[in-house]
Design an enzyme around this catalytic site. Structure first.
Site, short mmCIF file in Angstrom:
data_model
loop_
_atom_site.label_atom_id
_atom_site.label_comp_id
_atom_site.label_asym_id
_atom_site.label_seq_id
_atom_site.Cartn_x
_atom_site.Cartn_y
_atom_site.Cartn_z
N ASP A 35 -1.99 10.75 -2.26
CA ASP A 35 -2.37 9.74 -3.26
C ASP A 35 -2.74 10.36 -4.59
O ASP A 35 -2.69 9.72 -5.63
CB ASP A 35 -3.53 8.90 -2.75
CG ASP A 35 -3.03 7.95 -1.68
OD1 ASP A 35 -2.84 8.41 -0.54
OD2 ASP A 35 -2.81 6.78 -2.01
N ARG A 62 0.87 -1.17 0.00
CA ARG A 62 0.00 0.00 0.00
C ARG A 62 0.90 1.22 0.00
O ARG A 62 2.11 1.10 0.13
CB ARG A 62 -1.01 -0.01 1.16
CG ARG A 62 -0.64 -0.61 2.45
CD ARG A 62 0.50 0.06 3.19
NE ARG A 62 0.25 1.48 3.37
CZ ARG A 62 1.18 2.39 3.57
NH1 ARG A 62 2.47 2.03 3.66
NH2 ARG A 62 0.89 3.67 3.73
N GLY A 63 0.28 2.40 -0.11
CA GLY A 63 1.09 3.62 -0.28
C GLY A 63 1.19 3.89 -1.78
O GLY A 63 1.53 2.97 -2.56
N ALA A 64 0.87 5.12 -2.19
CA ALA A 64 0.69 5.41 -3.62
C ALA A 64 1.89 5.01 -4.50
O ALA A 64 1.71 4.27 -5.47
CB ALA A 64 0.35 6.89 -3.78
N GLN A 99 -1.89 2.56 9.93
CA GLN A 99 -0.60 2.64 9.23
C GLN A 99 0.42 3.45 10.03
O GLN A 99 1.63 3.21 9.93
CB GLN A 99 -0.77 3.29 7.84
CG GLN A 99 -1.51 2.44 6.84
CD GLN A 99 -3.00 2.75 6.81
OE1 GLN A 99 -3.58 3.13 7.83
NE2 GLN A 99 -3.63 2.60 5.67
N ARG A 137 -7.31 -0.65 -6.90
CA ARG A 137 -7.66 0.42 -5.95
C ARG A 137 -7.86 1.72 -6.73
O ARG A 137 -7.13 1.97 -7.68
CB ARG A 137 -6.56 0.63 -4.87
CG ARG A 137 -6.55 -0.47 -3.81
CD ARG A 137 -5.60 -0.14 -2.67
NE ARG A 137 -6.19 0.76 -1.70
CZ ARG A 137 -5.52 1.31 -0.69
NH1 ARG A 137 -4.22 1.08 -0.53
NH2 ARG A 137 -6.13 2.10 0.17
N ASN A 158 -5.44 12.41 0.51
CA ASN A 158 -4.53 11.56 1.29
C ASN A 158 -5.37 10.79 2.31
O ASN A 158 -6.60 10.95 2.39
CB ASN A 158 -3.46 12.42 1.99
CG ASN A 158 -2.34 11.56 2.57
OD1 ASN A 158 -1.81 10.67 1.89
ND2 ASN A 158 -1.97 11.77 3.82
N LYS A 159 -4.72 9.97 3.08
CA LYS A 159 -5.39 9.09 4.05
C LYS A 159 -6.44 9.83 4.87
O LYS A 159 -6.21 10.96 5.30
CB LYS A 159 -4.31 8.48 4.96
CG LYS A 159 -4.79 7.53 6.02
CD LYS A 159 -5.69 6.43 5.51
CE LYS A 159 -5.10 5.65 4.36
NZ LYS A 159 -6.08 4.77 3.67
O1 MRU Z 1 -4.46 3.17 2.21
P1 MRU Z 1 -2.99 3.39 2.09
O2 MRU Z 1 -2.19 2.85 3.21
O3 MRU Z 1 -2.48 2.93 0.73
O4 MRU Z 1 -2.86 4.96 2.13
C1 MRU Z 1 -1.58 5.52 2.02
C2 MRU Z 1 -1.56 6.99 2.17
O5 MRU Z 1 -2.56 7.63 2.33
C3 MRU Z 1 -0.22 7.65 2.02
O6 MRU Z 1 -0.15 8.80 2.80
C4 MRU Z 1 -0.03 8.06 0.55
O7 MRU Z 1 -0.21 6.93 -0.28
C5 MRU Z 1 1.27 8.66 0.29
S1 MRU Z 1 2.53 7.43 0.36
C6 MRU Z 1 4.03 8.07 -0.01
#
Ligand code: MRU
Length: 359
Positions: free
Chosen positions: A243, A52-54, A202, A95, A253-254
């Site tokens: 994201d 996970r993470g963009a 996270q 996703r 973002n999250k």
């Molecule tokens: O749902 P996730 O864990 O994929 O969400 C991740 C985030 O929101 C991060 O802050 C974002 O992807 C930036 S990662 C460098």
């Protein structure tokens, strides 16, 4: 091909013809890798949050394309093209919010289209090399962003971050945590305040773990403590990842990031967003058009095997929110810092990057 600076742990690695992903659902209790042998395996790993993470999702998707191309390398051109179209669709459906996924797929597709006349096996090798390059480039970009962003942090700064935008969310070094790592490497003393990040944790599970691994001082808080700490003057800056950034600078973002941004403005604390240019989506005019993923109710009603909410209760679980550009002090990109971002300044940086080689 392996990368990663989380002192020993690699987010993604290419081993013996397979993509191995550290299983982020198990961290920090256990370090285990999940092997992916096809685009469908990678799509499942993305959907189920193994990775996970963009930026990490984008890198994984590129390998997903390469894996199917290798599997089908012996096929005739028509079957190869049909199967590759399916691979792209499967990965694109994994996703919805992180634009890096679609950015990586578009890059792989344009390479495949440019070389459509080559033998399938040769094209498969070219696509694998491109996936390696996307991964290596991601680390270079994070290091460049880190160098620009580190200059924003004073020695002794207490920096609040939300979710995990670290090595685990990228090919290595991280975006928001990359800026913190680079500041520490430059000799600054930085204290991280990590929001737990409900509901998937996270911050507690990944950000806190990454910082503890590297002896970067970190304090874990629950999300609802951020305002209190800010009101007591205990936060000097906020840095988050993203994201997707719309053309006008609105930042997805999250979930919970918007709340932090509003609080930061209330307390005159700078709110920085670490934003590789691959995360900017100029096709979306503002944040209202960014697709927001809704995840399973079970993430809210409990964690793993433990359910604490009443059975049958109605639940909302939007996984991301949108912070309006007006609350963003600066976007930190690999090409430099965009202060008070707006449509004009963002477009100028993106367009300039098209004519000059990047990191
Ligand atoms: O749902 P996730 O864990 O994929 O969400 C991740 C985030 O929101 C991060 O802050 C974002 O992807 C930036 S990662 C460098």
């Amino acid at each position: 091909m392996t990368t990663g600076d989380a002192r020993g742990v690699e987010t993604l690695r290419w081993r013996d013809g397979a993509l191995e992903l550290v299983d982020q659902r198990l961290l920090p209790a256990r370090i285990e890798f999940v092997a992916c042998n096809s685009a469908a395996d990678v799509a499942r790993a993305i959907r189920e949050m193994v990775v996970r993470g963009a930026p990490a999702i984008g890198c994984a998707a590129a390998y997903g394309v390469a894996l199917d191309a290798r599997r089908l390398g012996h096929a005739d051109t028509a079957s190869f093209q049909a199967a590759m179209a399916l691979a792209f669709d499967t990965l694109a459906a994994s996703r919805p919010t992180a634009v890096n996924l679609f950015w990586a797929l578009a890059r792989m597709r344009s390479l495949a289209d440019r070389h459509a006349d080559l033998e399938s096996a040769v094209l498969a090798r070219i696509l694998l090399l491109e996936a390696h390059e996307i991964l290596a480039e991601d680390v270079r970009i994070n290091r460049a962003m880190g160098a620009h962003g580190a200059a924003l942090l004073a020695d002794g700064a207490r920096v609040l971050t939300h979710c995990n935008a670290g090595a685990l969310a990228t090919g290595g070094h991280g975006t928001a945590l990359g800026i913190i790592r680079s500041a520490v490497e430059a000799g600054k003393s930085i204290r991280v305040i990590a929001d737990e990040t409900r509901p998937f944790l996270q911050g507690a599970r990944l950000t806190a773990w990454e910082m503890v691994q590297e002896n970067i001082p970190v304090t874990l808080i629950t999300d609802n403590m951020a305002g209190f700490l800010m009101s007591r003057g205990e936060v000097d800056a906020v840095i988050v990842g993203t994201d997707r950034v719309a053309a006008n600078g609105d930042v997805a973002n999250k979930i919970g990031t918007y709340m932090v941004a509003v609080l930061a403005r209330r307390h005159a604390i700078p709110f920085y967003v670490a934003c590789p240019l691959s995360t900017i989506d100029l096709t979306i005019p503002d944040g209202s058009s960014i697709p927001i993923e809704e995840r399973a109710a079970s993430e809210v009603t409990g964690f793993r095997d433990c359910q604490w909410a009443a059975h049958g209760v109605e639940v909302r679980n939007p996984s991301f929110d949108v912070t309006p550009a007006e609350l963003v002090t600066a976007l930190v990109t690999e090409r430099g810092i965009i202060h008070r971002p707006d449509a004009r300044s963002i477009r100028a940086v993106v367009e300039a990057s098209r004519t000059r080689p990047g990191p």
